[in-house]
Motif scaffolding. Structure first.
Motif, PDB file in Angstrom:
ATOM      1  N   UNK A 247       0.857  -1.184   0.000  1.00  0.00           N
ATOM      2  CA  UNK A 247       0.000   0.000   0.000  1.00  0.00           C
ATOM      3  C   UNK A 247       0.896   1.237   0.000  1.00  0.00           C
ATOM      4  N   UNK A 248       0.690   2.103  -0.979  1.00  0.00           N
ATOM      5  CA  UNK A 248       1.444   3.344  -1.110  1.00  0.00           C
ATOM      6  C   UNK A 248       0.472   4.512  -1.171  1.00  0.00           C
ATOM      7  N   UNK A 249       0.923   5.681  -0.758  1.00  0.00           N
ATOM      8  CA  UNK A 249       0.108   6.874  -0.890  1.00  0.00           C
ATOM      9  C   UNK A 249       0.267   7.403  -2.307  1.00  0.00           C
ATOM     10  N   UNK A 250      -0.832   7.592  -2.997  1.00  0.00           N
ATOM     11  CA  UNK A 250      -0.807   8.128  -4.358  1.00  0.00           C
ATOM     12  C   UNK A 250      -1.263   9.587  -4.322  1.00  0.00           C
ATOM     13  N   UNK A 251      -0.471  10.444  -4.956  1.00  0.00           N
ATOM     14  CA  UNK A 251      -0.785  11.868  -5.048  1.00  0.00           C
ATOM     15  C   UNK A 251      -0.555  12.318  -6.486  1.00  0.00           C
ATOM     16  N   UNK A 252      -1.170  13.430  -6.853  1.00  0.00           N
ATOM     17  CA  UNK A 252      -0.939  14.011  -8.181  1.00  0.00           C
ATOM     18  C   UNK A 252       0.499  14.526  -8.260  1.00  0.00           C
ATOM     19  N   UNK A 253       1.073  14.499  -9.448  1.00  0.00           N
ATOM     20  CA  UNK A 253       2.439  15.012  -9.643  1.00  0.00           C
ATOM     21  C   UNK A 253       2.569  16.470  -9.208  1.00  0.00           C
ATOM     22  N   UNK A 254       1.469  17.212  -9.214  1.00  0.00           N
ATOM     23  CA  UNK A 254       1.481  18.616  -8.832  1.00  0.00           C
ATOM     24  C   UNK A 254       1.253  18.832  -7.335  1.00  0.00           C
ATOM     25  N   UNK A 255       0.978  17.784  -6.583  1.00  0.00           N
ATOM     26  CA  UNK A 255       0.713  17.896  -5.143  1.00  0.00           C
ATOM     27  C   UNK A 255       2.019  18.209  -4.410  1.00  0.00           C
ATOM     28  N   UNK A 256       1.969  19.034  -3.356  1.00  0.00           N
ATOM     29  CA  UNK A 256       3.189  19.361  -2.607  1.00  0.00           C
ATOM     30  C   UNK A 256       3.930  18.134  -2.057  1.00  0.00           C
ATOM     31  N   UNK A 257       3.226  17.061  -1.759  1.00  0.00           N
ATOM     32  CA  UNK A 257       3.878  15.857  -1.245  1.00  0.00           C
ATOM     33  C   UNK A 257       4.599  15.051  -2.330  1.00  0.00           C
ATOM     34  N   UNK A 258       4.361  15.364  -3.585  1.00  0.00           N
ATOM     35  CA  UNK A 258       4.919  14.575  -4.690  1.00  0.00           C
ATOM     36  C   UNK A 258       6.444  14.573  -4.709  1.00  0.00           C
ATOM     37  N   UNK A 259       7.055  15.531  -4.067  1.00  0.00           N
ATOM     38  CA  UNK A 259       8.521  15.615  -4.042  1.00  0.00           C
ATOM     39  C   UNK A 259       9.137  14.740  -2.953  1.00  0.00           C
TER      40      UNK A 259
ATOM     41  N   UNK B 169      -7.272  11.182  -8.395  1.00  0.00           N
ATOM     42  CA  UNK B 169      -6.051  11.637  -7.728  1.00  0.00           C
ATOM     43  C   UNK B 169      -5.160  12.364  -8.734  1.00  0.00           C
ATOM     44  N   UNK B 170      -5.029  11.824  -9.933  1.00  0.00           N
ATOM     45  CA  UNK B 170      -4.215  12.448 -10.973  1.00  0.00           C
ATOM     46  C   UNK B 170      -4.689  13.834 -11.356  1.00  0.00           C
ATOM     47  N   UNK B 171      -5.988  14.086 -11.174  1.00  0.00           N
ATOM     48  CA  UNK B 171      -6.555  15.414 -11.455  1.00  0.00           C
ATOM     49  C   UNK B 171      -6.446  16.347 -10.251  1.00  0.00           C
ATOM     50  N   UNK B 172      -5.808  15.868  -9.189  1.00  0.00           N
ATOM     51  CA  UNK B 172      -5.587  16.720  -8.023  1.00  0.00           C
ATOM     52  C   UNK B 172      -6.782  16.859  -7.103  1.00  0.00           C
ATOM     53  N   UNK B 173      -7.716  15.923  -7.150  1.00  0.00           N
ATOM     54  CA  UNK B 173      -8.936  16.028  -6.347  1.00  0.00           C
ATOM     55  C   UNK B 173      -8.814  15.394  -4.967  1.00  0.00           C
ATOM     56  N   UNK B 174      -7.673  14.827  -4.659  1.00  0.00           N
ATOM     57  CA  UNK B 174      -7.448  14.209  -3.360  1.00  0.00           C
ATOM     58  C   UNK B 174      -6.260  13.278  -3.431  1.00  0.00           C
ATOM     59  N   UNK B 175      -6.003  12.598  -2.310  1.00  0.00           N
ATOM     60  CA  UNK B 175      -4.924  11.623  -2.216  1.00  0.00           C
ATOM     61  C   UNK B 175      -5.539  10.271  -1.901  1.00  0.00           C
ATOM     62  N   UNK B 176      -4.783   9.190  -2.138  1.00  0.00           N
ATOM     63  CA  UNK B 176      -5.351   7.868  -1.884  1.00  0.00           C
ATOM     64  C   UNK B 176      -4.273   6.836  -1.570  1.00  0.00           C
ATOM     65  N   UNK B 177      -4.471   6.060  -0.497  1.00  0.00           N
ATOM     66  CA  UNK B 177      -3.610   4.905  -0.271  1.00  0.00           C
ATOM     67  C   UNK B 177      -4.141   3.748  -1.118  1.00  0.00           C
ATOM     68  N   UNK B 178      -3.292   3.207  -1.966  1.00  0.00           N
ATOM     69  CA  UNK B 178      -3.699   2.150  -2.901  1.00  0.00           C
ATOM     70  C   UNK B 178      -2.549   1.190  -3.138  1.00  0.00           C
ATOM     71  N   UNK B 179      -2.882  -0.006  -3.618  1.00  0.00           N
ATOM     72  CA  UNK B 179      -1.800  -0.866  -4.097  1.00  0.00           C
ATOM     73  C   UNK B 179      -1.205  -0.245  -5.358  1.00  0.00           C
ATOM     74  N   UNK B 180       0.031  -0.570  -5.647  1.00  0.00           N
ATOM     75  CA  UNK B 180       0.678  -0.051  -6.854  1.00  0.00           C
ATOM     76  C   UNK B 180      -0.082  -0.517  -8.096  1.00  0.00           C
ATOM     77  N   UNK B 181      -0.165   0.353  -9.087  1.00  0.00           N
ATOM     78  CA  UNK B 181      -0.827   0.002 -10.347  1.00  0.00           C
ATOM     79  C   UNK B 181       0.055  -0.975 -11.125  1.00  0.00           C
TER      80      UNK B 181
END
Length: 126
Positions: free
Chosen positions: A16-28, A82-94
């Motif tokens: 389980x990983x946290x998924x965020x949009x590439x533009x999200x502040x946590x993406x770095x 998530x990719x559209x920046x509407x939130x974050x999600x813990x998910x299994x890797x795609x």
């Protein structure tokens, strides 16, 4: 000690990983503590799904209730939102990388006695 959920794909389980949009502040970041997500908006499965039950439990143990902005049953649909920046999600890797997402290791997750979740086979109870 911080724990990360690492599960064996051979047993039908997934990391389980946290998924965020590439533009999200946590993406770095390469890792984030669950407690640091208290003010974030989550995109999650509906409450009957095991991954959602785990999310609610883990967040409660970290001292907060997750703000779930969207409840969606399909992991791929969650990834799109998530990719559209509407939130974050813990998910299994795609199975294939999603160009708009960054997956981040989570620390501070409190798991059950076995330390595992059945995210890859996430289905509502019958």
């Amino acid at each position: 000690m911080a724990r990360t959920v690492h599960l064996s794909p051979a047993s039908g389980l997934a990391t389980i990983l946290l998924h965020v949009a590439r533009t999200h502040p946590l993406a770095r970041r390469s890792q984030v503590d669950l407690a640091a997500l208290a003010k974030e908006h989550f995109i999650a499965s509906p409450p009957p799904y095991q991954l959602r039950q785990r999310l609610d439990s883990w967040c409660a143990r970290a001292g907060f209730t997750p703000h779930v902005a969207f409840e969606i049953s399909g992991f791929e649909t969650i990834r799109v939102l998530v990719g559209h920046g509407l939130g974050i999600a813990p998910l299994p890797a795609a199975e294939t990388p999603h160009p708009d997402l960054v997956a981040i290791t989570l620390s501070g997750w409190v798991t059950g006695p076995s330390g595992s979740s059945r995210a890859a086979t996430d289905r509502p109870p019958r």
